[in-house]
Design a protein around this motif. Structure first.
Motif, PDB file in Angstrom:
ATOM      1  N   ARG A 221      48.535 -31.746 -28.265  1.00 39.92           N
ATOM      2  CA  ARG A 221      49.974 -31.500 -28.366  1.00 39.92           C
ATOM      3  C   ARG A 221      50.219 -30.077 -28.847  1.00 39.92           C
ATOM      4  O   ARG A 221      49.459 -29.540 -29.668  1.00 39.92           O
ATOM      5  CB  ARG A 221      50.618 -32.493 -29.336  1.00 39.92           C
ATOM      6  CG  ARG A 221      52.153 -32.351 -29.441  1.00 39.92           C
ATOM      7  CD  ARG A 221      52.699 -33.304 -30.478  1.00 39.92           C
ATOM      8  NE  ARG A 221      54.142 -33.219 -30.592  1.00 39.92           N
ATOM      9  CZ  ARG A 221      54.997 -34.133 -30.147  1.00 39.92           C
ATOM     10  NH1 ARG A 221      54.540 -35.227 -29.557  1.00 39.92           N
ATOM     11  NH2 ARG A 221      56.305 -33.972 -30.298  1.00 39.92           N
TER      12      ARG A 221
ATOM     13  N   ASP B 112      53.500 -27.778 -30.388  1.00 39.54           N
ATOM     14  CA  ASP B 112      54.867 -27.757 -30.905  1.00 39.54           C
ATOM     15  C   ASP B 112      55.239 -26.338 -31.307  1.00 39.54           C
ATOM     16  O   ASP B 112      54.423 -25.622 -31.917  1.00 39.54           O
ATOM     17  CB  ASP B 112      55.007 -28.674 -32.122  1.00 39.54           C
ATOM     18  CG  ASP B 112      54.935 -30.141 -31.765  1.00 39.54           C
ATOM     19  OD1 ASP B 112      55.985 -30.711 -31.404  1.00 39.54           O
ATOM     20  OD2 ASP B 112      53.829 -30.723 -31.853  1.00 39.54           O
TER      21      ASP B 112
ATOM     22  N   PHE C  75      53.141 -32.855 -24.914  1.00 44.05           N
ATOM     23  CA  PHE C  75      51.909 -33.564 -25.241  1.00 44.05           C
ATOM     24  C   PHE C  75      51.325 -34.198 -23.984  1.00 44.05           C
ATOM     25  O   PHE C  75      52.020 -34.425 -22.985  1.00 44.05           O
ATOM     26  CB  PHE C  75      52.162 -34.645 -26.289  1.00 44.05           C
ATOM     27  CG  PHE C  75      53.027 -35.781 -25.806  1.00 44.05           C
ATOM     28  CD1 PHE C  75      52.470 -36.905 -25.224  1.00 44.05           C
ATOM     29  CD2 PHE C  75      54.406 -35.720 -25.938  1.00 44.05           C
ATOM     30  CE1 PHE C  75      53.259 -37.954 -24.767  1.00 44.05           C
ATOM     31  CE2 PHE C  75      55.215 -36.755 -25.489  1.00 44.05           C
ATOM     32  CZ  PHE C  75      54.637 -37.877 -24.907  1.00 44.05           C
TER      33      PHE C  75
ATOM     34  N   THR D  27      49.733 -35.993 -32.563  1.00 41.62           N
ATOM     35  CA  THR D  27      49.547 -35.725 -31.139  1.00 41.62           C
ATOM     36  C   THR D  27      50.547 -36.505 -30.299  1.00 41.62           C
ATOM     37  O   THR D  27      51.057 -36.012 -29.288  1.00 41.62           O
ATOM     38  CB  THR D  27      48.110 -36.076 -30.723  1.00 41.62           C
ATOM     39  OG1 THR D  27      47.193 -35.286 -31.481  1.00 41.62           O
ATOM     40  CG2 THR D  27      47.888 -35.806 -29.245  1.00 41.62           C
TER      41      THR D  27
END
Length: 708
Positions: A458, A460, A440, A219
């Protein structure tokens, strides 16, 4: 006092900060340790720093307000470096025939760490399992490599494939080495085709401390933080420039020279470390030559802004003798790495700060000659550009919001010009390109001075396999009456497929492309307690942890590579730190680990097998004593047992337990000159951390250090 505080705030480049009247900043120190008054204490750079806050009254301990205090305080300058040398215990005992029978209480102090939350937080209130190894530890134990410094940390297993210079990996809580994110001043430095950190060439030059956070940290730190994060901090120059020169020699044709310097000139501050190591080690074709340079330089045009850059360079020339069962008399590996990381730290107001790092790193490898008859000499290149931005907003006295974004662009290539074509067409140039964008956010909530909640998430995105979501929840509670801390956390983490996984992926049917590999995933949780006793002279901690791993990359019965594996790791980490009398420091750690493969689809190992090279039990102990304020002697020992080695599809086989004892001493002749000596593997234990790659036997070294 106010003038000194203003000068300190200006030198840090964090201006506009108010110095709390109940606290003063006076030393950098990890864990729960306190330096003696004469110790010279180095500083790290501002971004993600550790400070030691000394309260000036009891009321400050009961009502700390650290959320909105950003980089404030006053550094007390220390007068000299503790230096000691190897002398007979009988002689020192005759000189020092008196000790204090009733130790004085340790000054009430509070260590601050940042890796667990990405901003400063009291160590005794950290919601994560954190350990800190400081430059004081490096000096006392004469540690020269980061890997050796990590051997004392519970939950970590350091595995070196033979002598210094060979592949050195760190397993966190039983997970693979590429599952731990390693950072240098906030910059991820895992490199190479395998995506792991090879600690073989990472020295302690110019380093202030190492913070180890165990448990999933994706995270905060994204890829590779499935098992945890190891963050390494450089020193921060302040005050008049200082210089430390050292030279040593010893067994196996070993010579090492080093230079460190740090200081502040006007608005410019710097820290620098240079070293050179030459050793032949014990086996033929096992020579090791290492050149290292690292520097952190910065300019502070005003009290609210600091602009600087981290610069590193290393060149390692290593002979690879292979195993004792298949020795290679002529095989050489050259690795060159360099990194540049410009950074900006800006704090326009006390409750709002910004941190930006733009970094580029480059790794070049040359394996020539290479006695692999199929591949022959190879060349490899690793290039990476990263951008990391962090925004800390102290919304109220009980809420801090940390947010930011991350960008990474990685190119890896390997040229194999002499690869054999006897088994059909084989590529002679292979490569991989990975791009990642992540954002994040984390909330740190403190409803009462004793209670902390952390909640974060978070997102990605990767160019090859799409999106990954991770989250983390953690909490800690400090019982002030008994000085007890309870902490717990639960989080998800991930580790993307490495370039090696993708480049060398086997496809039994080349006419049909394989589906893309996805990230390896995990859910981990832990719960622990830390108890401080005897005016904080004794600290005892214990943590239970559990990790469920899924989507691990493995091989099917047709030798196809897919996300098919799973495993469970669980265990207990314990730690004892004590200062029973002045100048005596004791440390003991113990780790119990159960790491089991739970998938039968992956044929690398049978279901139920213990993961290879993960010791079930590890015990570490060290004791350090300063005799007559001149001679420092330190002994450390480690015992490792119950390990297994992988048998490539068959049942694993046990490899022998081992233990080693190291002894170090340093004697301060005067404030500028000291001599030192040490003996590694004092009992001449014959062992191998990796089967077939023996470690060195007993070795003695000695040298001199100049400080001015």
């Amino acid at each position: 006092m106010r003038a000194a505080a203003n000068r300190f705030a200006s030198s840090l480049g964090t201006g506009g900060l108010k110095v709390k009247q109940k606290c003063s900043l006076f030393a950098v120190l990890g864990s729960a340790r306190v330096t003696r008054a004469g110790d010279r204490v180095s500083r790290s750079r501002i971004f993600l720093k550790t400070v030691l806050v000394k309260r000036q009254n009891q009321d400050a301990r009961s009502k700390p307000d650290w959320h909105c205090v950003r980089y404030s305080g006053i550094w007390n300058q220390a007068s000299s470096r503790i230096s000691t040398t190897l002398l007979a215990t009988a002689l020192t005992t005759s000189i020092c025939n008196a000790q204090n029978p009733s130790p004085t209480p340790i000054a009430e102090s509070e260590s601050i760490v940042i890796t667990a939350t990405r901003f400063d937080i009291p160590l005794d209130q950290s919601p994560a399992s954190v350990s800190v190894v400081t430059s004081q530890d490096f000096e006392q134990k004469q540690i020269e490599r980061v890997a050796d410094a990590l051997r004392e940390v519970p939950g970590l297993s350091v595995v070196q494939s033979g002598a210094p210079g060979q592949l050195t990996s760190v397993f966190t809580r039983g997970l693979r080495s590429e599952h731990t994110q390693v950072l240098l001043d906030g910059i991820p430095i895992n490199q190479g085709l395998a995506g792991q950190m090879n600690f073989a060439d990472l020295t302690i030059d110019d380093l202030d401390r190492i913070e180890v956070v165990r448990g999933p940290q994706s995270t905060l730190y994204g890829p590779r933080a499935l098992a945890g994060a190891i963050q390494i901090f450089t020193k921060r120059g302040e005050g008049d420039p200082t210089f430390v020169l050292s030279a040593e020699g010893g067994s196996y044709g070993t010579y090492r020279e080093a230079l460190e310097s740090e200081g502040k000139i006007g608005a410019f501050d710097y820290s620098l470390g240079l070293s050179r190591l030459d050793t032949d080690n014990a086996r033929p074709n096992n020579q090791y030559r290492l050149t290292n340079a690292i520097a952190d330089v910065a300019w502070s045009p005003g009290a609210t802004l600091r602009i600087g850059s981290l610069i590193t360079y290393s060149l390692a020339d290593t002979g690879n003798p292979n195993t004792i069962f298949d020795a290679k008399p002529l095989d050489n590996f050259l690795t060159e790495r360099w990194l540049i990381g410009p950074h900006i730290e800006w704090q326009p107001v006390e409750w709002w700060s910004h941190h930006l790092i733009v970094s580029y790193d480059h790794e070049r490898q040359l394996n020539d000659p290479n006695q692999d008859g199929f591949v022959g000499p190879t060349r490899a290149l690793f290039e990476r550009t990263q951008v990391d931005y962090q925004n800390d907003l102290c919304a109220t006295s009980w809420l801090t919001i940390t947010s930011g974004f991350f960008f990474s662009n990685v190119d890896t290539d390997q040229e194999r010009p002499f690869v054999s074509q006897d088994f059909g067409p084989q590529p002679r140039l292979i490569g991989d390109h990975t791009q990642e964008i992540g954002v994040f956010a984390e909330l740190t909530i403190k409803p009462t001075p004793e209670l902390i909640f952390v909640s974060g998430g978070r997102f990605d995105h990767f160019n090859q396999f799409g999106d990954v979501w991770t989250w983390r929840e953690a909490a800690s509670y400090l019982i002030r009456k008994t000085d007890t801390t309870l902490h717990a956390s639960v989080a998800t983490g991930f580790s993307p497929p490495t370039s090696q996984d993708k480049i060398f992926r086997f496809n039994p049917n080349p006419s049909e492309p394989l589906p893309p590999l996805g990230p390896e995933e995990g859910l981990g949780w832990d719960a622990g307690i830390e108890q401080r006793l005897w005016d904080k002279r004794v600290t005892i901690g214990a943590t239970y942890f559990h990790n469920d791993l899924s989507n691990l990359i493995g091989i099917t019965g047709l030798f196809e590579t897919f996300n098919i594996g799973s495993a469970i790791t669980q265990g207990i980490e314990t730690e004892l730190r004590a200062t029973p009398i002045d100048d005596l420091m004791l440390l003991a750690t113990y780790t119990y680990l159960d790491a089991e493969k739970t998938s039968s689809a992956d044929i690398n190992q049978p279901k139920g097998a213990q993961l290879p090279r993960r010791p079930r039990n590890e015990v570490y102990f060290s004791a350090s004593y300063l005799w007559c304020k001149k001679l420092r002697t330190t002994v450390e020992a480690k015992w490792v047992n119950a390990r297994e080695e992988q048998n490539f599809g068959g049942p694993n086989f046990d490899i022998e337990d081992y233990n080693f004892v190291n002894f170090a001493a340093e004697y301060e002749i005067n404030t500028h000159v000291s001599v030192f000596a040490r003996i590694d593997n004092l009992t001449n234990e014959h062992y191998a951390e990796v089967f077939g790659f023996p470690a060195l036997g007993r070795a003695a070294y000695g040298g001199v250090k100049l400080s001015f």
